[in-house]
Scaffold this motif. Structure first.
Motif, PDB file in Angstrom:
ATOM      1  N   LEU A  70      23.889  29.801 -16.696  1.00  0.00           N
ATOM      2  CA  LEU A  70      25.302  30.689 -16.387  1.00  0.00           C
ATOM      3  C   LEU A  70      24.833  31.812 -15.851  1.00  0.00           C
ATOM      4  O   LEU A  70      25.612  32.440 -15.021  1.00  0.00           O
ATOM      5  N   PRO A  71      23.847  32.821 -16.263  1.00  0.00           N
ATOM      6  CA  PRO A  71      23.320  34.113 -15.406  1.00  0.00           C
ATOM      7  C   PRO A  71      23.159  33.896 -14.023  1.00  0.00           C
ATOM      8  O   PRO A  71      23.460  34.792 -13.426  1.00  0.00           O
ATOM      9  N   ALA A  72      22.251  32.811 -13.924  1.00  0.00           N
ATOM     10  CA  ALA A  72      22.055  32.350 -12.318  1.00  0.00           C
ATOM     11  C   ALA A  72      23.467  32.174 -11.585  1.00  0.00           C
ATOM     12  O   ALA A  72      23.447  32.627 -10.456  1.00  0.00           O
ATOM     13  N   PHE A  73      24.280  31.439 -12.262  1.00  0.00           N
ATOM     14  CA  PHE A  73      25.537  31.132 -11.722  1.00  0.00           C
ATOM     15  C   PHE A  73      26.209  32.617 -11.164  1.00  0.00           C
ATOM     16  O   PHE A  73      27.025  32.869 -10.045  1.00  0.00           O
ATOM     17  N   VAL A  74      26.278  33.282 -12.222  1.00  0.00           N
ATOM     18  CA  VAL A  74      27.263  34.598 -11.878  1.00  0.00           C
ATOM     19  C   VAL A  74      26.526  35.464 -10.572  1.00  0.00           C
ATOM     20  O   VAL A  74      27.242  35.807  -9.726  1.00  0.00           O
ATOM     21  N   LEU A  75      25.013  35.539 -10.733  1.00  0.00           N
ATOM     22  CA  LEU A  75      24.199  36.347  -9.638  1.00  0.00           C
ATOM     23  C   LEU A  75      24.470  35.590  -8.368  1.00  0.00           C
ATOM     24  O   LEU A  75      24.785  35.917  -7.218  1.00  0.00           O
TER      25      LEU A  75
END
Length: 512
Positions: free
Chosen positions: A451-456
């Motif tokens: 999820l953090p990587a998808f946001v970035l």
């Protein structure tokens, strides 16, 4: 209004530290995440209220503190600070979200993360040089503990090396500030007061040289870079995200705010040498990245190379190049954070970051296909593929720098070409080929781990396709920073709405 970015994380850290010891680690994480998201939302609120066409500091807070020392609690927000405050708020929330739910000593860990965010925010907002120094030093303490306690096998060595280097950086920055205030005869360290000094060029050069060495350690620029690879390798994934994405930007922020803003005449004299040093650092970082066998070291040396582009753009000292350096700071922060996140997932699932051991991880059935896809996307962004924020940032850097320093810019372009070499070597070895027997039964990667990587990823693509969403906040500030005459800025302010960036007064640096 601006104190929210400082006081809320500090009070949140105190609150977490005082919670009962029986509280679960996941609950500490949830509380810290709520605090970080609250600060990020407040950042968006201020962004909506912020007027990008004004060059003055906005939402100013001024409280007299220690008058005998010239120290005041003086905060202000402009286009330069706004973008970096947003980056700090976003990546703090990302780092908390990416932290292990069952991490040891969670009260101390999340308290240090929030304190780190407060220190970085205070430095970006401070309009008093002593206040900037206090926040500049404050962030060293939590980062030292975050590496020394939750780092890798050589965490003690890496944390101590980081502490010594960055402490020396702070001493040099403070020495430059003290010298400026003393020699100019100012009674305060407020930025607006010291910007109008009339020191001789020789004294400016000495003070600027001391300041530059201090900031070069922080960025870092070759040959002051040796602490960074060790810190990244030993730090946990969330800490590497903050280190590369936010804390290195304190150095480049200092170049623009204090190097250019306070010593413009001396900066012009130093600029050709700074551009040359940027080219050397870019080529050195790229060359070192090619020879690394640890995925995290590849990304760490890539950071050294890409941070040098900011120095090149700042050295060119045109409106476009200053705008480019700000864009590159944000672009590098997002891309490096993404790469460290996905490399962390690879390490968590395979137990290794060795490019000679890992093979075939892009296998759609038994490998890490989503992780591999995110790595490839991050690599593409770092290489400057069109449609991503890295392309816009590097294009602006090279377009703004080439008319002033063509040779140094071409050398940095070679460094960009080498970016494709070392990242493609890493991707080819780790993600393509046949999956080895040792890696045949990898643990499942859950959606929330990405999820953090998808946001970035979404931000990298969005700013790559719509760069004006960020450029508009910094365009006016990039122009006014180089005018060097606040009266001139005041005189043209009423007509700013009718002027484009190219119609603003041309300063002597651009003629140079």
């Amino acid at each position: 209004m601006l104190s929210v970015f400082i006081l809320v994380p500090i009070l949140g850290a105190i609150f977490i530290a005082l919670l009962p010891g029986s509280t679960s680690s996941a609950r500490y994480r949830t509380i810290a995440l709520i605090i970080a998201l609250g600060v990020a939302i407040w950042n968006v609120v201020l962004g909506v209220k912020f007027d990008p066409m004004l060059h003055q500091m906005q939402f100013v807070e001024f409280i007299p503190w220690i008058g005998s020392l010239g120290l005041n609690y003086n905060l202000g927000l402009d286009g330069l600070s706004l973008t970096l405050i947003f980056l700090n708020s976003l990546l703090t929330a990302i780092a908390i979200l990416a932290s292990d739910k069952s991490i040891s000593r969670p009260k101390f860990y999340y308290s240090m993360l929030l304190l780190l965010s407060a220190g970085a925010a205070g430095a970006f907002l401070a309009q008093n040089l002593l206040l900037f120094f206090l926040f500049y030093e404050l962030e060293i303490i939590p980062l030292y503990f975050l590496i020394a306690i939750w780092g890798g096998p050589r965490r003690g060595y890496a944390a101590m090396k980081f502490l010594l280097y960055t402490a020396l950086s702070g001493i040099l920055v403070l020495a430059s500030f003290l010298g400026l205030c003393w020699l100019s005869g100012a009674s305060t360290f407020d930025y607006s007061s010291l910007r109008g000094h009339d020191l001789p060029l020789t004294l400016q050069g000495i003070l600027l040289a001391v300041l530059l060495v201090g900031l070069f350690i922080k960025i870092p620029i070759f040959p002051f870079h040796t602490w960074l690879p060790d810190a990244h390798v030993e730090a946990s994934t969330p800490i590497s995200v903050l280190l590369a994405g936010v804390l290195l930007k304190l150095g480049t922020y200092g170049l623009i705010r204090f190097g250019v803003g306070l010593f413009l005449d001396a900066w012009v004299e130093f600029a050709p040498w700074l551009a040359t040093l940027a080219a050397v650092s870019a080529l050195y970082g790229a060359s070192c990245a090619i020879s690394q066998q640890d995925m995290k070291k590849v990304v760490a040396y890539s950071s050294i190379a890409h941070m040098a582009y900011i120095l090149l753009a700042t050295a060119a000292t045109t409106r476009l190049s200053i705008l480019a350096s700000i864009f590159q700071m944000v672009g590098h922060g997002l891309i490096s954070a993404l790469l460290f996140l996905v490399v962390g997932v690879v390490y968590k699932k395979t137990g290794s970051r060795d490019v000679n051991f890992l093979r075939g991880l892009l296998n759609p059935e038994r490998g890490l296909p989503v992780t591999g896809s995110l790595v490839i996307l991050g690599v593409m962004a770092s290489c400057g593929i069109p449609g991503m924020v890295g392309f816009v940032a590097e294009f602006l850097v090279f377009r703004g720098s080439f008319p002033i320093y063509p040779v140094q810019t071409l050398l940095c372009l070679v460094g960009t070409g080498l970016t494709a070499v070392y990242f493609l070597l890493m991707v080819n070895k780790v993600f393509f080929g046949r999956l080895t027997e040792q890696l045949a039964k990898l643990p499942q990667v859950f959606w929330w781990e990405h999820l953090p990587a998808f946001v970035l990823t979404a931000l990298i693509l969005f700013l790559g396709l719509q760069p004006n969403w960020m450029v508009r906040w910094t365009e006016a500030e990039a122009a006014y920073l180089l005018i060097g005459d606040w009266q001139m800025a005041t005189e043209i302010q009423p007509n700013i709405d009718q002027l484009s960036i190219n119609q603003l007064p041309i300063n002597k640096v651009e003629i140079f």
